[in-house]
Design an enzyme around this catalytic site. Structure first.
Site, PDB file in Angstrom:
ATOM      1  N   ASP A 124     -11.874  -2.809 -13.753  1.00  4.31           N
ATOM      2  CA  ASP A 124     -12.439  -1.609 -14.395  1.00  4.31           C
ATOM      3  C   ASP A 124     -12.017  -1.545 -15.855  1.00  4.31           C
ATOM      4  O   ASP A 124     -12.798  -1.155 -16.727  1.00  4.31           O
ATOM      5  CB  ASP A 124     -11.967  -0.330 -13.694  1.00  4.31           C
ATOM      6  CG  ASP A 124     -12.218  -0.367 -12.199  1.00  4.31           C
ATOM      7  OD1 ASP A 124     -13.148  -1.077 -11.771  1.00  4.31           O
ATOM      8  OD2 ASP A 124     -11.483   0.317 -11.460  1.00  4.31           O
TER       9      ASP A 124
HETATM   10  C1  26A Z   1     -17.826   3.227  -2.693  1.00  5.32           C
HETATM   11  N1  26A Z   1     -16.522   2.675  -2.980  1.00  5.32           N
HETATM   12  C2  26A Z   1     -15.968   1.795  -1.981  1.00  5.32           C
HETATM   13  C3  26A Z   1     -15.869   2.946  -4.178  1.00  5.32           C
HETATM   14  C4  26A Z   1     -14.578   2.479  -4.482  1.00  5.32           C
HETATM   15  C5  26A Z   1     -14.058   2.761  -5.759  1.00  5.32           C
HETATM   16  N2  26A Z   1     -14.736   3.458  -6.679  1.00  5.32           N
HETATM   17  C6  26A Z   1     -15.943   3.882  -6.327  1.00  5.32           C
HETATM   18  N3  26A Z   1     -16.513   3.652  -5.123  1.00  5.32           N
HETATM   19  N4  26A Z   1     -13.639   1.772  -3.801  1.00  5.32           N
HETATM   20  C7  26A Z   1     -12.589   1.631  -4.639  1.00  5.32           C
HETATM   21  N5  26A Z   1     -12.834   2.234  -5.807  1.00  5.32           N
HETATM   22  C8  26A Z   1     -11.967   2.342  -6.983  1.00  5.32           C
HETATM   23  O1  26A Z   1     -11.790   1.085  -7.534  1.00  5.32           O
HETATM   24  C9  26A Z   1     -10.680   1.201  -8.412  1.00  5.32           C
HETATM   25  C10 26A Z   1     -10.086  -0.151  -8.649  1.00  5.32           C
HETATM   26  O2  26A Z   1     -10.992  -1.004  -9.204  1.00  5.32           O
HETATM   27  C11 26A Z   1     -10.576   2.852  -6.675  1.00  5.32           C
HETATM   28  O3  26A Z   1     -10.544   4.252  -6.709  1.00  5.32           O
HETATM   29  C12 26A Z   1      -9.737   2.193  -7.755  1.00  5.32           C
HETATM   30  O4  26A Z   1      -9.311   3.116  -8.727  1.00  5.32           O
END
Ligand code: 26A
Length: 348
Positions: free
Chosen positions: A303
């Site tokens: 990210d």
């Molecule tokens: C729909 N999903 C699975 C998700 C996520 C996500 N953010 C949005 N949608 N699953 C994990 N994360 C975020 O990814 C970040 C790390 O790359 C987590 O909240 C974490 O901060």
């Protein structure tokens, strides 16, 4: 030195609170998690994870949500008032926490508030340099196009110059993604999508393929590239070839060639841009290496890369420069706890 932005960058996705703890094999096994993955929580299987992390693994609560992390990352680099973030939270303490963290980071939020559903959370299990993400979307799953279309919000959509959508939102609200994509394509503004996780290309292929023709810049990592190739019958394991196939796919806005950017951990990032006649321009940019001992955790590294990269795109930097900005910000973020950035601010 007090230059201000004009909310050029608009990001959309799932606002989540990360519940992050240092785990072990036993914890991963208990919940059937892979060491390095991102999945949607199964209501039958995973709901105990969050309490388990807090009670037994000294978990901390930190701001997460992939594109929200990217929004904070881009704002870290850009002049104040440059980044707007949209998603759905609950009317609760966690939602308030996220709003405050964005505010502190200088990111303007336009949240939809779901009165009945709690703010989404992501269980983050750290083992070594791996991170396993298990998300209970909750309110984040209830984002609606009607929110985006409200006059005072749509005005801000029209005002934006660059759009960044996390692929994780493909499980939530495709109409909202498409509304942004149409706005971008019809006015020749860049629309950027992140592949987010292997399961998106695997299990959300249809919504992904619906949005892909609008994508000017696609961002992913090597495992997402492999998952994309597999689900789209691209018969190669070569990351450059996969990127080339995607870059040359059908496109709505024919004024901009598509670029596909794939990070590969500590290996160089590759960027492939479509060229006339089905050819492609391939670039490789090395990462900013740091000593193992300096790494705190890799939650949010991708990210942060996207945040630095998108900041570069907003500033109109050449592709290689924007990628280098992404590498720089990723290097800063992995030295912090979770998806965070050092204070006082460092400059690129
Ligand atoms: C729909 N999903 C699975 C998700 C996520 C996500 N953010 C949005 N949608 N699953 C994990 N994360 C975020 O990814 C970040 C790390 O790359 C987590 O909240 C974490 O901060």
């Amino acid at each position: 030195m007090s230059a201000k932005g004009n909310y050029e960058l608009l990001c959309l996705e799932n606002p989540l609170l990360d519940i992050q703890g240092v785990g072990d094999e036993k914890l991963l096994e208990k919940y059937g998690l892979k060491a390095n993955d991102a999945i949607l929580a199964d209501p039958e299987k995973h709901m105990g994870l969050y309490e388990d992390l807090i009670q037994n693994y000294k978990a901390v609560l930190i701001a997460g949500g992939a594109a929200q992390n990217t929004a904070r990352g881009a704002q870290y680099i850009l002049p104040s008032e440059s980044v707007l973030y949209i998603g759905c939270v609950g009317k609760d303490k966690y939602g308030e926490t996220l709003e405050n963290i964005c505010k502190e980071a200088g990111v303007k939020t336009e949240y939809l508030y779901d009165e009945k559903t709690p703010t989404g959370r992501c269980g983050v299990v750290i083992t070594g340099h791996n991170r396993s993400l298990c998300t209970d979307l909750a309110a984040a799953n209830n984002y609606k196009l009607e929110h985006l279309k409200q006059d005072h919000i749509w005005k801000q959509v029209e005002n934006a110059k660059v759009y960044y959508v996390g692929g994780f939102h493909l499980t939530v609200c495709v109409p909202a993604i498409k509304a942004l994509a149409e706005e971008a394509a019809s006015k020749d503004k860049p629309f950027i999508l992140n592949l987010s996780a292997p399961f998106i290309a695997q299990f959300f292929k249809d919504p992904l393929d619906e949005v892909l023709p609008y994508v000017d810049i696609l961002i992913g990592n090597e495992t997402e590239a492999a998952a994309f190739a597999e689900s789209h019958n691209i018969d190669t394991k070569d990351v450059k070839k996969i990127a080339e196939a995607i870059a040359n796919g059908p496109k709505k806005n024919t004024q901009r060639p598509r670029t596909v950017v794939f990070t590969q951990g500590t290996d160089p990032t590759i960027a492939v841009t479509a060229q006339e006649g089905g050819k492609a321009d391939v670039k490789e940019v090395p990462v900013h290496a740091i000593g193992e001992e300096k790494i705190n955790d890799t939650n949010g590294a991708g990210d942060a890369f996207a945040g630095g990269f998108v900041a570069g795109i907003v500033q109109g930097k050449p592709l290689e420069k924007a990628i280098d900005m992404g590498q720089w910000l990723a290097k800063l973020s992995i030295q912090e706890l979770g998806p965070s950035f050092p204070q006082p601010k460092q400059t690129y």
